[in-house]
Enzyme design. Sequence first.
Site, PDB file in Angstrom:
ATOM      1  N   GLY A 165       4.936  66.307 -53.172  1.00 17.45           N
ATOM      2  CA  GLY A 165       6.313  66.641 -53.499  1.00 17.45           C
ATOM      3  C   GLY A 165       6.951  65.849 -54.618  1.00 17.45           C
ATOM      4  CG  ASP A 166       8.774  62.383 -56.697  1.00 13.01           C
ATOM      5  OD1 ASP A 166       8.908  63.020 -57.762  1.00 13.01           O
ATOM      6  OD2 ASP A 166       9.364  61.323 -56.465  1.00 13.01           O
ATOM      7  CB  ILE A 167       2.611  64.632 -58.423  1.00  6.93           C
ATOM      8  CG1 ILE A 167       2.045  64.852 -57.010  1.00  6.93           C
ATOM      9  CG2 ILE A 167       1.518  64.145 -59.370  1.00  6.93           C
ATOM     10  CD1 ILE A 167       1.012  65.949 -56.927  1.00  6.93           C
TER      11      ILE A 167
END
Length: 300
Positions: free
Chosen positions: A177-179
Amino acid sequence: NISADVNKMASVYLFCLLFYNSTKKLWNNILHTLTKYGNIGSDNHLRRLSTINTLKDRYRIIQLLKISDNVKVHLAFDETLNSKMIIKEIKGDFNKNAGDYEVLKKLKHYGLPYIYDAFSENGNTYLVIEYIEGATLKEITEKDGVMTERQALERIRDILLTVDYLHKNKQKPIIHGDIKPENIIINDDRTVLIDFGSVRTEEGTAGFTAPERILGIKKSKESDIYSIGILLYYMLTGNVKKIYSKIQEDSFLPEIIDVIKKCTKKNPSERYEDTGIIIKEIGKILSRMEVTRQERNYSK
């Protein structure tokens, strides 16, 4: 009309990205000034915000590294194992997400930090995470510049193998969800993806977040794949601006451009269906590059 919604969504996302980029420099200057004079953002201020000394009579808090609405990240020392740890303090009842924490504790992959413990104390939840020495991808890029095509492909393949492991976890598929570059730590030959897990509440980071999430659509395998495409472009260029207007196709191998374009399609259904497919594509490109290199050496 799904296509029309996606186009509207992309336009909104582009506007948000441009606004973010235009204000980021100003905010960084303000933050730098405040930090310089010992106010918010400085290590001293963060230490004052940390109200914990020890946890479980074992983990000695050294410093508060980061703080957000629902999460604090501490640097700690494990008196039992005699080593540094990262402790993530999460607001909320442990029992609410106890099953998720047990899943995270069982993860074992070279590209992930090991989670040693998960417990509740002081009304909050705490995750004890392996401390990884090294620099983030963002720090390395800012210091050393962009990567070569081969370097970028090898690093992105390492990240893809880790994300593929998370997506295909047998107990419960995990979407990151937050690469982004700040969540990639590089230590010699090890590429580690941090800040992962199904308990995340953040909505991603401007520039790397898939456009459909602006509309409130939950994170998915497809949104992670979008972020990976942006990340590959970042490794090669050091920014994410041009990708929203025009990719300079003559700058890189066409096969690499094709991978980036398919990962970052506006419509999630038009992206790669699976990270495993991208891993195979990257492997083919690297193999062709190696053959070309050998042919050139032979011709000399």
